[in-house]
Each structure stands twice: as C-alpha cells, then as structure tokens.
Write an enzyme that holds these catalytic residues in place. Structure first.
Site, PDB file in Angstrom:
ATOM      1  N   CYS A 256       1.351  -1.572   5.914  1.00  0.00           N
ATOM      2  CA  CYS A 256       0.369  -1.238   6.941  1.00  0.00           C
ATOM      3  C   CYS A 256      -0.859  -2.127   6.838  1.00  0.00           C
ATOM      4  O   CYS A 256      -1.792  -1.824   6.096  1.00  0.00           O
ATOM      5  CB  CYS A 256      -0.013   0.235   6.830  1.00  0.00           C
ATOM      6  SG  CYS A 256      -1.271   0.692   8.011  1.00  0.00           S
TER       7      CYS A 256
ATOM      8  N   CYS B  52      -4.120  -0.375   7.654  1.00  0.00           N
ATOM      9  CA  CYS B  52      -4.675   0.520   6.623  1.00  0.00           C
ATOM     10  C   CYS B  52      -5.268  -0.286   5.476  1.00  0.00           C
ATOM     11  O   CYS B  52      -6.300   0.073   4.930  1.00  0.00           O
ATOM     12  CB  CYS B  52      -3.602   1.412   6.004  1.00  0.00           C
ATOM     13  SG  CYS B  52      -2.415   2.059   7.138  1.00  0.00           S
ATOM     14  N   ASP B  53      -4.573  -1.335   5.064  1.00  0.00           N
ATOM     15  CA  ASP B  53      -4.906  -1.978   3.800  1.00  0.00           C
ATOM     16  C   ASP B  53      -5.506  -3.372   3.926  1.00  0.00           C
ATOM     17  O   ASP B  53      -5.983  -3.926   2.934  1.00  0.00           O
ATOM     18  CB  ASP B  53      -3.642  -2.051   2.919  1.00  0.00           C
ATOM     19  CG  ASP B  53      -3.089  -0.664   2.635  1.00  0.00           C
ATOM     20  OD1 ASP B  53      -3.893   0.282   2.558  1.00  0.00           O
ATOM     21  OD2 ASP B  53      -1.863  -0.518   2.509  1.00  0.00           O
TER      22      ASP B  53
END
Ligand code: NDP
Length: 313
Positions: free
Chosen positions: A137, A140-141
């Site tokens: 992701c 997200c990261d």
C-alpha cells in the site's frame, strides 16, 4: 454464551458494495446488520484521490468517501458491527453466521460484499521484510520513504497509480514491469512514462528483496537477457493485483477458477437461495468503487424481493 442476533438481512463487508447495500436495505425497512470485516471501509481506505466517482467534481479522498458512506448507512438505521464474519452455514430457511467477537447471527438473507485483498510475489524475503520496508500500500506507507529511493512491482492501473503517488514523495521510483508492455490504461501509462521521477525497468522480475532488519535494496533479473542487477531502495511496494476474500464460502457457493463468486446473469443471486454477492468478491472485470456500489444496490433490491416472496418482509 454467545449473543444471537436475528435479522432479515446480514451484510458482510464494508466497502462501497456493503455500505450501498446497507443504505438500500435500511431504507427498505430490512433493518440490516453489517459486519465490517478486518479492514473497515475496505480497499478505498488505502487510496488517496478518487476522481472517477460521480458526484465529486473535485475528487474525494478514499477514506473520506468511506466515512460518508458509513454515515449514510447509519443514518437509516444500519446496525454496524466492527468484527469479522469467519464462518457461515447456509440452509433452506435460515442462514447462520459467526463473528470473531463471538456473535452468532441468524439471517433470512445474506449479502456478501467481502471485497478482495492484495496479492504478493511469494518471495521469502518479501515476507520476512513485510512492514520493514515491504508494503502492498503505497498510499499508507509511502510517507515513510519521503525523499528516498523506492521500487514498485506491477504494471496495472494500481501500480501506475501508486508509482505516480510515490513519485510525489520520492526522487526516484523504480517501476518493475515483467513484460515489455503495461496492462494499465493508456492515460495511466502516459503518466508514469512521462514522470521524470519514475524509471521503468521493462522485462524485469524481482529475484529478492535485500536487507536483514529492513529493506536495503532489490535484486532484479532481466528475463530477456538473464542479467541480474541490484538497486538500493528503502521501500519495496507490491501492486500486482488482488485476491477475492471468499475463502469462508469455499465448497458452499459457486466460484470461478480465481475464487470470485459466481452470480446469475443480470442478478446478484448466488447458487444458494437468499445469498447474494456484490462488489469485488464477485467482480473480476470492472472492480471499481462505482460498480461495487451498483452491485451492492442490486443485492439489496434482490434480497428485498427474495424476502417478500418468502413472506419474511
Ligand atoms: P491488474 O490485475 O490489472 O494488474 C496486475 C499487474 O501486476 C499486471 O501488470 C501483472 O503483469 C502484474 N503482475 C501480476 N503478478 C505478477 C508477478 N508475480 N510479478 C510481477 N508482476 C506481476 O491489477 P490492478 O490491481 O492493477 O488493477 C485491478 C483492477 O482495478 C483493474 O481492472 C484496474 O483497471 C482497476 N483499477 C482502476 C483504477 C482507476 O481507474 N483509477 C486504479 C486501480 C485499479 P502482467 O500484465 O504481465 O500480467
């Protein structure tokens, strides 16, 4: 003693399909109970800008859209529960489902909207370094690798979208493409090809993610020349598609060879009466938020008709 809930309509999953089914079912007085699953909001929670959902002329952030959908479902009385349905038992009359929190649900109808999950390459090093630089992701990261070099595997719309996202944060994004062409739509391909921060490695496979405690690089292999090379990266992102979350229905519901649930033409009916399927769990072709929402709506309407015919509504 576990709690037993009796409902006309159980909805499993909380992506656009599940929440849309809930909005329609709640407004039809079916008093739906919705179990969110392990990732409330589903895949859109790990997306940034959604620009192709009608009604948002300036785009909307994925998590914001999911919050809006949840609120809309709640506004009409959906009973939302933050737990995972891990077992189901279908029968002619009343279906049963069991949640991780100990709940037991007896339902006249069930709408499945369990979505899909990211696929992995299957390398030992990828597994060992998961959450230590390996991620499925970017949204997200990616933030953790601001200003650093990263790599992303895949050549579909997801990979192209995530590579473009990473290129806003990172000076160099290595995109690892296993063929000499991309599956992504033309517009997405052009975006990555024309982005000066993205370097595309064609005909290239990942042999190993390098690093002991955290990702330090990747060993690549050109599958035309057999040549191997290493690049130093801090983040390694995998964007190679998804697997439908349908394991708990194996042996009970008809599925295709990739485990997507099979529904009857022009309907969300599965092979079990009273069980309907919507969203990415049954859609291997379109897999869009708007199509998931559309099939969620269809599932609620199909469930309502089924309950009426059964005399349960
Ligand atoms: P796709 O299945 O479309 O693409 C997967 C990609 O990963 C392919 O390029 C495939 O390569 C590659 N791949 C698969 N396995 C491996 C492997 N072991 N090693 C290296 N590469 C591998 O998945 P997506 O998640 O990209 O997209 C899913 C659906 O969602 C699509 O319909 C897409 O259009 C849609 N989507 C739409 C978006 C939008 O409209 N904004 C955004 C994101 C997704 P190969 O081509 O060689 O098979």
């Amino acid at each position: 003693m576990s709690d037993i809930t009796r409902t006309k309509c159980l909805i499993i999953g909380s992506g656009p399909a599940g929440y849309t089914a809930a909005i329609y079912a709640a407004r039809a007085n079916m008093s739906p109970v919705l179990y969110t699953g392990k990732s409330p909001g589903g895949q859109l929670m790990i997306t940034t800008d959604v620009e192709n959902f009608p009604g948002y002329p300036d785009g909307v952030m994925g998590p914001q859209m999911m919050e809006d959908l949840r609120k809309q479902a709640e506004r009409f009385g959906t009973d939302i529960r933050y737990s995972l349905i891990s077992k189901v038992e279908f029968s002619e009359d009343l279906h049963k489902a069991y949640a991780d929190n100990g709940d037991e649900i007896h339902a006249d109808s069930i709408i499945i909207s369990t979505g899909a999950d990211a696929k992995w390459l299957g390398l030992e090093s990828e597994k060992r370094l998961a959450n230590k630089g390996v991620s499925a992701c970017a949204v997200c990261d990616g933030f953790f690798y601001r200003g650093q070099e990263v790599a992303i595997v895949g050549a579909g719309d997801s990979a192209a979208e995530e590579a473009s996202y990473l290129a806003k944060l990172c000076p160099k994004v290595h995109m690892i493409v296993r063929r000499d062409t991309m599956r992504a739509s033309k517009i997405m391909q052009e975006r990555v090809i024309n982005n000066p921060n993205i370097i595309i490695h064609w005909n290239t496979e990942t042999e190993e993610v390098l690093g002991e405690e955290e990702v330090e690089g990747v060993r690549l292999k050109n599958n035309k020349t057999g040549e191997t090379s290493e690049i130093a990266v801090k983040g390694f992102f995998v964007a190679i598609g998804h697997k439908p979350n349908t394991d708990i229905f194996k042996g009970m519901l008809d599925m295709d060879e990739a485990s997507y649930l099979v529904t009857q033409p022009d309907s969300t009916k599965t092979n079990v009466p009273g069980v309907f399927a919507s969203g990415d769990a049954q859609d291997r072709i379109y897999r869009q938020a708007i199509t998931a929402a559309g099939t969620g709506c269809m599932a609620a309407l199909d469930a309502e008709k089924y309950l009426e015919a059964k005399g349960a509504h």
